[in-house]
Design an enzyme around this catalytic site. Structure first.
Site, PDB file in Angstrom:
ATOM      1  N   ARG A   1       0.829  -1.219   0.000  1.00  0.00           N
ATOM      2  CA  ARG A   1       0.000   0.000   0.000  1.00  0.00           C
ATOM      3  C   ARG A   1       0.858   1.261   0.000  1.00  0.00           C
ATOM      4  O   ARG A   1       0.490   2.261  -0.620  1.00  0.00           O
ATOM      5  CB  ARG A   1      -0.956  -0.003   1.196  1.00  0.00           C
TER       6      ARG A   1
ATOM      7  N   LYS B   1     -17.299 -18.836   3.177  1.00  0.00           N
ATOM      8  CA  LYS B   1     -18.731 -18.671   3.431  1.00  0.00           C
ATOM      9  C   LYS B   1     -19.486 -18.019   2.292  1.00  0.00           C
ATOM     10  O   LYS B   1     -19.100 -16.968   1.802  1.00  0.00           O
ATOM     11  CB  LYS B   1     -18.908 -17.782   4.671  1.00  0.00           C
TER      12      LYS B   1
ATOM     13  N   GLY C   1      -9.695  -9.559   0.448  1.00  0.00           N
ATOM     14  CA  GLY C   1      -9.456 -10.577   1.479  1.00  0.00           C
ATOM     15  C   GLY C   1      -8.167 -11.354   1.313  1.00  0.00           C
ATOM     16  O   GLY C   1      -7.093 -10.779   1.196  1.00  0.00           O
TER      17      GLY C   1
ATOM     18  N   GLY D   1     -12.035  -5.062   1.668  1.00  0.00           N
ATOM     19  CA  GLY D   1     -13.477  -4.807   1.713  1.00  0.00           C
ATOM     20  C   GLY D   1     -13.992  -3.927   0.582  1.00  0.00           C
ATOM     21  O   GLY D   1     -15.071  -4.162   0.045  1.00  0.00           O
TER      22      GLY D   1
HETATM   23  C1  3PG Z   1      -8.752  -2.044   4.996  1.00  0.00           C
HETATM   24  O1  3PG Z   1      -7.627  -2.463   5.252  1.00  0.00           O
HETATM   25  O2  3PG Z   1      -9.717  -2.781   4.762  1.00  0.00           O
HETATM   26  C2  3PG Z   1      -8.936  -0.563   4.911  1.00  0.00           C
HETATM   27  O3  3PG Z   1      -7.777   0.108   5.301  1.00  0.00           O
HETATM   28  C3  3PG Z   1     -10.115  -0.117   5.743  1.00  0.00           C
HETATM   29  O4  3PG Z   1      -9.902  -0.469   7.078  1.00  0.00           O
HETATM   30  P1  3PG Z   1     -11.127  -0.911   7.985  1.00  0.00           P
HETATM   31  O5  3PG Z   1     -11.585  -2.248   7.446  1.00  0.00           O
HETATM   32  O6  3PG Z   1     -10.582  -0.984   9.386  1.00  0.00           O
HETATM   33  O7  3PG Z   1     -12.192   0.129   7.818  1.00  0.00           O
HETATM   34 MG    MG Z   2     -11.171  -3.892   6.103  1.00  0.00          MG
END
Ligand code: 3PG
Ligand code: MG
Length: 405
Positions: A37, A198, A355, A378
């Site tokens: 990142r 899942k 993920g 996410g």
């Molecule tokens: C992540 O790693 O999914 C993003 O930086 C967002 O973080 P969070 O899931 O804690 O909101």
């Molecule tokens: Mg996250």
């Protein structure tokens, strides 16, 4: 959605550019274990600084829940950015208040300043208008390069953009362009490979993909639920017994949409989920009652790799088996390597993310051979679900009604 303004539309010279990054990198024992990142953010910082901006970087880190948690400080990250960027990066242990305002006032053109974890304040996750306004006052313009946090409507991802002319950074642009290659305007046929444990967490995603892709490969423990839903005996395998009807509905919807669903035809089974547990291969119709499915079998690997050859585009999310433990990584590794080979020879575009995907591809040694690997977890999944991400919606032209501070 309106059009996105990018750095091509911004003359940043002499401006205070508030740059939202996602510096939420994995850390173990105080050491950053994966700098992806950070590395992917550098071109944006570098471009802004070279063009004479005063770059003020904002980010969250981990989940301190509105309190100051010292080991969640971004301080150590400033040093990493500085070393990689080959520029000094100033750091202030706060993200609002007089100390920050003074540091910003002292900042000269081309200089970079990193502020402390925005989630040390409750106002961040609450998207508190006052907190957003305090952040926004630090900049003349806002650049969002945090695609991976764009599914959060927080002060530093969404609130600030209400107050400042806002632009997408280069990483944000690359992520959105890759996703649009995959799903909005893909070269067909397009396939999606969805693995993981899942169905319940991937329902919306599968529902959306069924309408967009020609082939859907389902792997991981999720495939067990689909098999069981069709009356296949799956022994002691992990599954979601309460999702059988949902799984059948998904298969019906796939047929209605002319989307071919490919499930395992043979599997690797063992008595226990343990490293090097004795294992064997059987047809999905012959799974013994005392065994569990831990990977897709060789016939399934051949079936998937043969079908990959007919595709032009592939979206990859999740592993095909319990890849963390040998020998249950074989299907994930074999299929990832085939996708990588087809991608390298220009026959396939593979867009991966979300993920466990990156660790699975890294394990297969092909993370650099894909067309695009997203930095997002996410946010990538929510995009595949067809959701609008608040951090992106606010960046588009339609949302550019700047509220005066
Ligand atoms: C992540 O790693 O999914 C993003 O930086 C967002 O973080 P969070 O899931 O804690 O909101
Ligand atoms: Mg996250």
């Amino acid at each position: 959605m309106g059009t996105l303004r990018t750095l091509n539309h911004l003359s940043p010279e002499g401006k205070r550019v508030l740059l939202r990054a996602d510096l939420n990198v994995p850390v173990r024992d105080g050491q950053v274990t994966d700098t992806t990142r950070i590395d992917r953010l550098l071109p944006t910082i570098d471009e802004l600084a070279r063009k004479g901006a005063r770059v003020i970087v904002l980010s969250h880190f981990d989940r301190p829940k509105g309190k100051v948690v010292p080991h969640m400080s971004l301080g150590p990250i400033a040093e990493i950015i500085s070393a990689r960027l080959k520029r000094d990066v100033h750091f202030v242990p706060n993200c609002i208040g007089p100390e920050v305002e003074q540091a910003v006032a002292r900042l000269k053109d081309t200089e970079v300043l990193l502020l402390e974890n925005t989630r040390f304040y409750e106002g961040e996750e609450a998207n508190d208008p006052e907190f957003s306004a305090m952040l926004a006052r630090l900049g003349d313009v806002f650049v969002n390069d945090a695609f991976s946090a764009a599914h959060r409507a927080h002060a530093s991802t969404e609130g600030v953009a209400r107050h400042l002319p806002s632009f997408a950074g280069r990483l944000m642009e690359a992520e959105l362009s890759a996703l649009s290659t995959a799903l909005e305007n893909p070269d067909r046929p397009v396939g999606a490979l969805i693995g993981g444990a899942k169905i319940s967490t991937k329902l919306d995603l599968i529902g959306n993909l069924l309408e967009k892709v020609d082939v859907l490969f389902i792997g991981g423990a999720m495939a067990n639920t689909f098999l069981a839903a069709q009356g296949v005996a799956i022994g002691k395998s992990l599954q979601e017994a309460d999702m059988h009807e949902t799984a059948r509905d998904i298969l019906t919807k796939a047929r209605e949409n002319n989307c071919e669903v490919v499930l395992p035809v043979d599997v690797v089974i063992a008595e226990k989920f343990e490293k090097n547990a004795p294992s064997s291969v059987c047809k999905t119709s012959d799974i013994p009652g005392d065994k569990m499915v831990l990977d897709a079998g060789p016939e399934t690997i051949s079936l998937i790799t043969a079908k990959l050859k007919d595709l032009k585009t592939l979206v990859w999310n999740g592993p095909l088996g319990a890849f963390e433990i040998a020998p249950f990584d074989k299907a994930t590794v074999a299929v990832a390597q085939e996708a990588a080979a087809l991608t390298k020879s220009g026959e396939l575009k593979t867009i991966a993310g979300g993920g466990d995907t990156v660790s699975a591809l890294r394990h297969a040694g092909v993370v650099h051979d894909m067309t695009y690997v997203s930095t997002a977890g996410g946010a990538f999944l929510e995009w595949l679900e067809g959701k609008l991400l608040p951090g992106i919606t606010i960046l588009t032209d339609a949302a550019q009604h700047v509220i005066p501070l």
